[in-house]
Write a protein that holds these residues in place. Sequence first.
Motif, PDB file in Angstrom:
ATOM      1  N   UNK A   1      -6.705  -2.850  -5.021  1.00  0.00           N
ATOM      2  CA  UNK A   1      -7.126  -1.583  -5.287  1.00  0.00           C
ATOM      3  C   UNK A   1      -6.060  -0.497  -4.935  1.00  0.00           C
ATOM      4  N   UNK A   2      -5.400  -0.731  -3.781  1.00  0.00           N
ATOM      5  CA  UNK A   2      -4.636   0.402  -3.567  1.00  0.00           C
ATOM      6  C   UNK A   2      -3.345   0.670  -4.261  1.00  0.00           C
ATOM      7  N   UNK A   3      -3.300  -0.278  -5.292  1.00  0.00           N
ATOM      8  CA  UNK A   3      -1.922   0.020  -6.175  1.00  0.00           C
ATOM      9  C   UNK A   3      -2.201   0.037  -7.524  1.00  0.00           C
ATOM     10  N   UNK A   4      -1.437   0.826  -8.294  1.00  0.00           N
ATOM     11  CA  UNK A   4      -1.459   0.923  -9.618  1.00  0.00           C
ATOM     12  C   UNK A   4      -1.317  -0.499 -10.395  1.00  0.00           C
TER      13      UNK A   4
ATOM     14  N   UNK B   1      -5.037   3.077 -11.600  1.00  0.00           N
ATOM     15  CA  UNK B   1      -5.614   2.033 -10.335  1.00  0.00           C
ATOM     16  C   UNK B   1      -6.772   1.363 -10.916  1.00  0.00           C
TER      17      UNK B   1
ATOM     18  N   UNK C   1       1.079  -1.175 -12.459  1.00  0.00           N
ATOM     19  CA  UNK C   1       2.521  -1.642 -12.435  1.00  0.00           C
ATOM     20  C   UNK C   1       2.743  -2.385 -11.291  1.00  0.00           C
ATOM     21  N   UNK C   2       2.330  -1.570 -10.169  1.00  0.00           N
ATOM     22  CA  UNK C   2       2.609  -1.991  -8.822  1.00  0.00           C
ATOM     23  C   UNK C   2       2.084  -3.544  -8.654  1.00  0.00           C
TER      24      UNK C   2
ATOM     25  N   UNK D   1      -0.303   2.205 -16.940  1.00  0.00           N
ATOM     26  CA  UNK D   1       0.405   1.520 -15.848  1.00  0.00           C
ATOM     27  C   UNK D   1       0.380   2.285 -14.700  1.00  0.00           C
TER      28      UNK D   1
END
Lengths: 253, 837
Positions: free
Chosen positions: A100-103, A143, A105-106, A140
């Motif tokens: 959840x804390x990354x978008x 979130x 792409x990440x 991308x």
Amino acid sequence: MNFSILHTDKLCKTFSNGGVQQHVIKNLDLEIYKGDFTVIMGSSGSGKSTLLYALSGMDKPTLGNVYFGEEDISNYSNDDLAVFRRNHCGFVFQSIYLLDNMNVFDNVMTAALALQKNSPQLVKKTEELLKKVGITEEAWKKYPNQLSGGERQRVGIVRAVINEPQILFADEPTGSLNSASSSDVMDIFTELHSKGQSIVMVTHDIKTALHGNRVIFISDGTVIGEYEMPLYNTDDLKKRREGLQNFLDRMGW
Amino acid sequence: MGKITRLSLANIKKHKFEFISLLTLVMVCMLLVGSSLGAIVGIRNIFTNVMEKTGSYENYIFILEKNYNKEYENILKQHPEVETVTAVDTLWSMNTGYIDKNGKESALYMAFITADNEAKISKSPMDSTLSNEEIAALEHPIYAPYILQDSMGYKAGDTFDITYGTRKFSFTIAGFYETMMFNEMGSGLKMIVSEKDYHILSGLLPKYKAILYNDNQGQGGYELMDSFLEECEDYSRLDIKSGLVVFTYGDMKLMVTSSAELLLNLMIVMAVIIFISVVVIIRYRIANDIKEQIVNIGILEALGYTSKEITLSYVIEYLIMAAGGVLIGTGGCFLLTPVLLRMGELISAHRGCGNSNPLMIFLTGIVILVLVGMTAFIRARMVRKYPPVQTFRKGQGDHRFGREFFPLRKTKYNVHLRLALKGFFQNFKQNIGLTICITISALTVVFSFIISSFFGDGLNTIASISGIEMSDLRLEIMPYADGDVLADELEEMPEIRKATPTSGFNTLITISDFNEIMLPVAFSSFDETENIFPMEGRFPEHDNEIMLNNQIATVKKIKVGDSLTLEYLNVKKSYLVTGIVTSVTNGNMNLYITEDGMKRINPTYKPDVIEVYLEEGIDAQEFRKILTEKYGRSLSDAASSKAENGTYEERIRAEAEQQIAELMASNGATHIEYSIQFGDTIISGNSSNFVVSAITNIGEIMRTQLGSSCTAIRIVTAVFMVISAVVVMIILFILMESAIRRDRREFGIMKGLGYTSRELMFQLACRIVPSAVFSVIIGTVIGVTMTDLLTSIIGVVKVNIPQVIVLDIVMLIFCFVCAYVGARKIKTISVYELMTE
């Protein structure tokens, strides 16, 4: 000739709860072949998800062995299993489990960088895969909570295949999706399979199961039947469905 | 209320480790502050209690007997602030020593007084475990201040051997007593001896007249004392300031409790540091807990619990924790406070602490409870931000505007480091709290380390800033002896590396610009010195140049290049300040001047001390005997020797030497000749062989005076460093545990993706590295600056920067290891459980 990529030898999994033991998998022998789209089906509580996690090194068997090729992974430590997973496996879950804390792409890059060093090729590959599953560039940087369920699962699939795993494990990948999204997701699986990707999928949905070429039915922790189908083709879908339905009927579905 | 308390108790049960850790910190905090505040009042009462108990005079002036005049008492009585005056005979010397219980001779300043004279100045009773008969049977009884019993372990009936020169006087301790003055190692000990022993000692030791007076609890202060001394000098035309020892009411009050109070204040500072950490952790934990339990909070809200009630449940949870800590800490306070009070007595070398103050202990507890409650309430109010609908979305708002930190597509090196940095910035606000905690701890550690190394280097560091020469032996020579000639002779000896003539304590001069009495340290050339370092400017080279010690230069705002007027017996001359010297000895009185400079203001000046530097490997104590043999005994040795053996002529000579010694010591004779005829034989001689009046070892004196203080400081600073380290460790353990609980799902997913527990532990530990690095740097800068500021009054205290850098690295590694070990709970996260939950 089918080449075995994964096999079990008298696999057992028992859960204990308050002194009560529950034998979920019982002396199960099973082989998974390279290039197959293996579908594991069974009624609720039959042990299909437990089997998937035992096969994939997510969980350790209580007794028996799981072999990846010639390598017995059942006695691996937790960290060894983690390394095994990142080297050889990809996972798609019903609950998707994006970070959840990354978008977007990440989320994909996190999986990619666990195994590979960063390179322009890796970034390009991530971009291509995302585009391929219909996640456009605008999404991308979004979130997970800003995506629809279908979009999230497609990102989940990209994350699962970014390292080109030898086996892709999927646990009810369409379980939380609507019909249209489910269809999209399964089309991606079919395409992956057509390119030689080995897939092991747990499902209780016949429509989803039709995309596989081998269906294993388990009941009460043991394999009670197996059904093989030709490669997925929309032209013979009716016949394919009838065949699978008959098999499932025979299994007491 | 019951349902809210149940929520709190459930939360406590769930997080036992964090609860116990925080409770421990609060307990330590309560223990330190409560017991310090409880004891501080008692310690502050020591001075008043002892003054009352002993009926001591408030001010003391010790004047060399030869400079004393009975009229001085009348001069003093004329001052309106003065209430009562008395004067008694005493002996006092800086060259006395004692043989400790291991048979080792150590330097110890001592004053001697008879019981009758002591009774005139104090009503302190003698305390003894011996019966009157036993005391009466003692040949050489001696009463000593309590410190001899409390810190040095002597008891009544023990032998106490006093040394002076190469002579030894054996006494038996008859008992102990309380005394306001000369009660501790720094100023020396006042010993009460019999009339007979006093008489013997008075033939050797410098005789002083102690003028004691009360000035209504220090109302006169130094102004009265200075004016009195000026009036005495005007009256007698004598240099009475030279050889003068004074203690005012203010000095004594400060001396009695300042060290103990300083220690207690440091304990309070430590406790405040811990409390700040507790506050930060409480804030962090509540924020994490709310985020972790947000869905449950939403459910409670949906069930009808108000956000106020949920907030209150957090407040109660932390109040229960704080109450536990305060309760145990309060119990501890009642055990620790008497220990601190006793410690205060030991440090002040007085018996007479008041009782502990329970009110202060209870007040401390209440303040801690209120602060913890307030902190919890303010932080827990963030619950209000989350309406039920938002809590079901795990607190996610409708939009996300947050900046994206460290996108993984730009990863160049290690993905774990990048993920760690990403995590660090995502939790930036919480890391501010962590940064504050580590900064304060790092500051404490660096400061303690600097102080500890300063006092811990076997006195070498202190010696380097003493501002005086640290020779192996210091020879005080007779007034008629030629120091330069003797120094040349001494240098011929193979054991002596160097012999440098200098000035002793016999001449004091005044800086008339601000009427400050100074002790001149004179050398023909300062290039010969080995332990005097100008921190600014250069050595004086000409007869109109001087250097000042840093304290006086700082206080009086004197800079290099300024001009000052020195005064000695009404002769005034102007001097240029060429340098400032770091100097911590002789009560900030050191003034550095060339021999020629001294002669300019005191034409009769000549060196009266020779600093003797021995070759490496030569034992100073042993060489002292060789010196005695070569130059005849020192006055003190000669005056007491008994020539019972030898020829008749030898016995005559020995007796004559004793007589000479006694005359010189007691009457200040500078040259004596004798001629004795028996039969046809004439035995003649003179005092010219008595060139040495005393031999001292400065290093030994420093060790006696500062050794125990250095050890105490080293222990205290070590305790501070350990407490800081433990606090940091507990903070990091709690933070790691909270972070794992909060990000449990994310870590589970990453494990599923193939990240190992060790890699995730590494990532989590790396998250604190930016905070730790920043904190350690800031803590070090503040610590070093603080040390500089605090020691600037002394002068330049060189901070060993490479050592501090190594310490910083150790601190960083410690933080990282604590975080890594604290993150071990990641191992317990089961991917399978997470996937199937």
